[in-house]
Design a protein around this motif. Structure first.
Motif, PDB file in Angstrom:
ATOM      1  N   HIS A 114       0.796  -1.220   0.000  1.00 24.59           N
ATOM      2  CA  HIS A 114       0.000   0.000   0.000  1.00 24.59           C
ATOM      3  C   HIS A 114       0.824   1.263   0.000  1.00 24.59           C
ATOM      4  CE1 HIS A 114       0.669  -0.905   4.282  1.00 24.59           C
ATOM      5  NE2 HIS A 114       0.799   0.396   4.370  1.00 24.59           N
ATOM      6  N   ALA A 115       2.071   1.181   0.453  1.00 25.79           N
ATOM      7  CA  ALA A 115       2.888   2.386   0.526  1.00 25.79           C
ATOM      8  C   ALA A 115       3.711   2.605  -0.743  1.00 25.79           C
ATOM      9  CB  ALA A 115       3.834   2.310   1.726  1.00 25.79           C
ATOM     10  N   THR A 134      -6.288  -1.007   3.128  1.00 26.23           N
ATOM     11  CA  THR A 134      -5.727   0.254   2.647  1.00 26.23           C
ATOM     12  C   THR A 134      -6.686   0.791   1.595  1.00 26.23           C
ATOM     13  OG1 THR A 134      -3.488  -0.585   2.981  1.00 26.23           O
ATOM     14  CG2 THR A 134      -3.726   1.384   1.636  1.00 26.23           C
ATOM     15  N   LEU A 181      -3.845   8.137   0.537  1.00 27.49           N
ATOM     16  CA  LEU A 181      -4.107   6.804   1.058  1.00 27.49           C
ATOM     17  C   LEU A 181      -4.269   6.818   2.570  1.00 27.49           C
ATOM     18  CD1 LEU A 181      -1.656   4.499  -0.945  1.00 27.49           C
ATOM     19  CD2 LEU A 181      -4.115   4.794  -1.277  1.00 27.49           C
ATOM     20  N   SER A 215      -5.242   3.820   5.881  1.00 26.79           N
ATOM     21  CA  SER A 215      -5.369   2.400   6.209  1.00 26.79           C
ATOM     22  C   SER A 215      -6.198   2.289   7.470  1.00 26.79           C
ATOM     23  CB  SER A 215      -3.987   1.761   6.420  1.00 26.79           C
ATOM     24  OG  SER A 215      -3.268   2.431   7.443  1.00 26.79           O
ATOM     25  N   THR A 270       0.675   5.189   6.024  1.00 33.36           N
ATOM     26  CA  THR A 270       0.593   5.350   4.567  1.00 33.36           C
ATOM     27  C   THR A 270       1.463   6.541   4.169  1.00 33.36           C
ATOM     28  OG1 THR A 270      -1.480   6.542   4.996  1.00 33.36           O
ATOM     29  CG2 THR A 270      -1.678   4.277   4.201  1.00 33.36           C
TER      30      THR A 270
END
Length: 368
Positions: free
Chosen positions: A11-12, A50, A62, A64, A130
């Motif tokens: 997700h990052a 996420t 973003l 999470s 994030t």
């Protein structure tokens, strides 16, 4: 039923962040099972998600969070949803509750809500776990994170209902108030019923702006830590503000450290350091105040759903006079809300002290 993951769990990554710039708020970027040690008692299934949200300037970002569905069969229409907005844990990525876990206080509190038949979803907030620095006490960003967490969770688990409330403590109480003011317009696809805020900071923009190098060292060990988080959060939310012009060399280092250190290490980092030692000039400055007010000031209008404010009478983190000022301003505008002060309750104690009242309040919100 669990929806299919829409993306790998990176997700990052730059790719995920780029995709977020065009995706709709609430879009799921990744989903994975939450490790069992992080489950709340009474959980039937739990996941880390996420997802895409929106910051206070309207840009996609973003976030999470974690979601917990109760054991058993969902009621007709699905599990009503509590979007939990957590209190201060720090603003570094390692502080995100969906990976770092939660305090016993929060676990006990949330377990009480789940036992009453609510699904619990809890955003970490944008930038906390994030990409980017978490804009601490940026109320609109946190409110968007809370609403979009509900959207994302409903994509993941179809047993969650459209109807939801926001419940938060401290920083999360601040977020819950912003959610109460903004959710119906921000997320009209959901059925927002109202909010509960315990120990919500308010009117801090006026207090912080009085600080300067002349402030004596006040013997409250967490006060400098909170101030450093506020300054770091302001810089994250308003990067065009030249924050360094207000800071001493020590202040620059402490604020930089605040971007990474979680709450307990941050309190230790600032032991013996007064707020005045962070600053080389007064914050009573139009530019500073306008920027701080723009992210922190609790809305006084725009509420179309009922909400509840609980305040401990011996709270030293959010002193009751600040909350009473907020309450008076809301009443003057005929806002529909409930307020109760709890004798003997400190900042954390307000959560448990208010439960007999807030559980009834929320049950009534979901009754129609």
């Amino acid at each position: 039923m669990l929806a299919t993951s829409l993306a790998p769990a990176a997700h990052a990554s730059t790719g995920a962040f780029t995709a977020a710039s065009t995706a709709a708020p609430g879009t799921v970027v990744s989903v994975s099972p939450l490790p069992a040690p992080l489950w709340l008692p009474g959980t039937g299934s739990a996941h880390r998600v996420t997802y895409v949200s929106t910051d206070s300037s309207g840009k996609r970002a973003l976030s999470s969070g974690a979601m917990f569905t109760p054991k058993g069969k969902a009621p007709r229409g699905g599990w009503p949803v509590v979007s939990w907005t957590h209190g201060t844990v720090g603003i570094g990525d390692s502080c995100a509750p969906s990976t770092a876990g939660r305090s016993e206080r929060d676990i006990t509190y949330l377990t009480t809500w789940m036992a009453r038949g609510y699904a619990i979803v809890s955003s970490d907030y944008i930038g906390l776990g994030t990409p980017g620095v978490h804009p601490y006490l940026d109320g609109r960003t946190a409110a968007h994170s809370a609403a979009d967490m509900v959207r994302a969770a409903r994509h993941v688990d179809k047993s969650l209902a459209r109807k939801w409330v926001a419940i938060g403590q401290s920083q999360g109480g601040h977020a819950a108030l912003f959610t109460a003011a903004t959710a119906p317009k921000y997320a009209p696809d959901l059925d927002f019923r109202g909010a509960v805020a315990t120990g919500p900071p308010s009117n801090l923009e006026s207090i912080v702006s009085l600080a300067g190098p002349y402030i004596p060292n006040i013997p409250l060990p967490d006060l400098t830590a909170y101030t450093a988080y506020i300054l770091a959060g302001l810089r994250a939310a308003r990067p065009g503000l030249n924050l360094d012009r207000y800071l001493t060399p020590l202040g620059k280092q402490v604020v930089k450290d605040a971007e990474n250190l979680c709450y307990d290490p941050m309190v230790k980092r600032t032991e013996g350091i007064g707020i005045g030692q962070l600053l080389n000039r007064s914050l009573f400055d139009a530019t500073f105040f306008t920027n701080l007010r723009g992210i922190m000031e609790v809305p006084l209008t725009g509420y179309t759903r009922p909400f509840y404010i609980g305040q401990g009478m011996v709270d030293t983190t959010v002193p009751i006079p600040l909350t009473l000022k907020l309450v008076a301003a809301l009443k003057a505008r005929s806002v529909n809300f409930t307020f109760k002060a709890y004798p003997g309750a400190d900042h954390s104690g307000t959560m448990a002290a208010s439960l007999p009242d807030t559980t009834k309040f929320v049950a009534a919100l979901f009754a129609h």
